[in-house]
Write a protein that holds these residues in place. Structure first.
Motif, PDB file in Angstrom:
ATOM      1  N   UNK A 100       0.851  -1.194   0.000  1.00 34.53           N
ATOM      2  CA  UNK A 100       0.000   0.000   0.000  1.00 34.53           C
ATOM      3  C   UNK A 100       0.883   1.239   0.000  1.00 34.53           C
ATOM      4  N   UNK A 101       0.462   2.230  -0.750  1.00 33.92           N
ATOM      5  CA  UNK A 101       1.253   3.452  -0.873  1.00 33.92           C
ATOM      6  C   UNK A 101       0.348   4.670  -0.964  1.00 33.92           C
ATOM      7  N   UNK A 102       0.909   5.806  -0.570  1.00 35.17           N
ATOM      8  CA  UNK A 102       0.297   7.102  -0.827  1.00 35.17           C
ATOM      9  C   UNK A 102       0.963   7.697  -2.058  1.00 35.17           C
ATOM     10  N   UNK A 103       0.196   8.418  -2.857  1.00 39.75           N
ATOM     11  CA  UNK A 103       0.735   9.055  -4.053  1.00 39.75           C
ATOM     12  C   UNK A 103       0.158  10.452  -4.188  1.00 39.75           C
ATOM     13  N   UNK A 104       1.017  11.377  -4.606  1.00 37.95           N
ATOM     14  CA  UNK A 104       0.610  12.740  -4.896  1.00 37.95           C
ATOM     15  C   UNK A 104       0.940  13.045  -6.352  1.00 37.95           C
ATOM     16  N   UNK A 105      -0.028  13.587  -7.096  1.00 38.59           N
ATOM     17  CA  UNK A 105       0.177  14.017  -8.477  1.00 38.59           C
ATOM     18  C   UNK A 105      -0.079  15.511  -8.559  1.00 38.59           C
ATOM     19  N   UNK A 106       0.900  16.255  -9.097  1.00 36.89           N
ATOM     20  CA  UNK A 106       0.764  17.692  -9.240  1.00 36.89           C
ATOM     21  C   UNK A 106      -0.394  18.021 -10.184  1.00 36.89           C
ATOM     22  N   UNK A 107      -0.916  19.257 -10.099  1.00 34.24           N
ATOM     23  CA  UNK A 107      -1.978  19.641 -11.036  1.00 34.24           C
ATOM     24  C   UNK A 107      -1.463  19.630 -12.472  1.00 34.24           C
ATOM     25  N   UNK A 108      -2.331  19.320 -13.439  1.00 38.10           N
ATOM     26  CA  UNK A 108      -1.909  19.385 -14.841  1.00 38.10           C
ATOM     27  C   UNK A 108      -1.617  20.843 -15.225  1.00 38.10           C
ATOM     28  N   UNK A 109      -0.678  21.082 -16.118  1.00 37.57           N
ATOM     29  CA  UNK A 109       0.043  20.117 -16.959  1.00 37.57           C
ATOM     30  C   UNK A 109       1.360  19.635 -16.345  1.00 37.57           C
ATOM     31  N   UNK A 110       1.527  19.804 -15.051  1.00 37.06           N
ATOM     32  CA  UNK A 110       2.812  19.477 -14.418  1.00 37.06           C
ATOM     33  C   UNK A 110       2.899  18.044 -13.924  1.00 37.06           C
TER      34      UNK A 110
END
Length: 213
Positions: A60-70
Motif C-alpha cells: 500500500x502506498x500514498x501518491x501525490x500528483x501535481x496539477x496538470x500540466x505538471x
C-alpha cells in the motif's frame, strides 16, 4: 465493469521507515516515512505497507500528483498478476478502464482486476492525493524505486518509463509479472522482451540498480 465506490475502512499496515538519502533524491517526511520522487511525472510516492510488512499479501502506498500540466499519470497499462485499488483522499482523479472513463472525488475508490487495461491521472486543478494498493505485493516497490530513479537521472519518458528500449527490455524481463503496455498485445511484448533483453545485457544494461533500490 469499474464503478466508483465509497471508501471502506482500510486495514492497518506497517510502514517502510528507511531514512532519506544523503543526496536528496529521496525525501524523508516528518513522520520518518520515505518519499520516492519522480519529477518528470510530477509524482511523489511513499509506501505505508510494504511486501516485507505484509508477507507479500499486498503493498500500500500514498501518491501525490501535481496539477496538470505538471504531472503525467501512467500510460495505459496492464498488471498481469495484480489487482489494484485506488482511493482518492483529496482532489479529483480520472480513470480510464477498459474503454470507460470515470471521475472520482475524495472518498471514492476503484478496483482494477488483474489483466485489465487502465490508466489514471489528475483531473482537477489542485494536487491529487490518493492511496493505492496492489495484491499481491510482488516486487512493485523495487520496480518503482528503479524506474523513478532512472527518471530523476533523465533516462525516462515524462510518464516515468525508461526511454531506451534495450534498457526497458532488460527491466521487463526481470519484472515480467508487474507491468505491460495496453496498446500492444501481451504476446508480442513478451516476444520483444525475449529478443531485446539479451541484446540489452550484451551492451551493458542491467536490471540491478543498487543506487535506487
Amino acid at each position: 465493469m469499474t464503478d466508483a465506490e465509497p471508501a471502506a475502512d482500510r486495514r492497518d499496515g506497517g510502514s517502510d521507515r528507511r531514512g532519506a538519502d544523503a543526496d536528496g533524491d529521496r525525501n524523508g517526511t516528518d513522520d520518518g516515512v520515505e518519499e520516492i520522487d519522480c519529477p518528470t511525472a510530477g509524482k511523489r510516492v511513499r509506501y505505508v505497507a510494504t511486501a516485507a510488512d505484509t508477507g507479500g499479501e499486498y503493498a500500500r502506498f500514498e501518491m501525490w500528483l501535481a496539477p496538470p500540466p505538471d504531472s503525467h499519470g501512467p500510460m495505459r497499462h496492464v498488471h498481469p498478476e495484480q489487482d489494484e485499488t485506488l482511493e482518492v483522499v483529496s482532489g479529483r482523479m480520472g480513470v480510464w478502464h477498459e474503454g470507460e472513463t470515470h471521475l472520482l472525488d475524495a472518498g471514492e475508490r476503484v478496483t482494477i482486476p488483474k489483466g485489465d487495461r487502465h490508466r489514471f491521472w489528475n483531473e482537477g486543478p489542485d494536487e491529487l492525493r490518493l492511496v493505492g494498493e496492489v495484491r499481491p505485493a510482488l516486487r512493485t516497490e523495487r520496480f518503482m524505486r528503479v524506474t523513478y530513479g532512472l527518471a530523476r537521472d533523465g533516462m525516462s519518458t515524462p510518464s516515468g518509463m525508461p526511454l531506451n528500449p534495450l534498457r526497458l527490455a532488460v527491466l521487463l524481463e526481470r519484472y515480467d509479472d508487474l507491468l505491460y503496455l495496453a496498446a500492444v498485445p501481451l504476446s508480442l511484448q513478451r516476444l520483444g522482451v525475449r529478443l531485446l533483453a539479451p541484446l540489452g545485457r550484451a551492451v551493458g544494461y542491467t536490471s540491478d540498480y543498487p543506487e535506487y533500490e
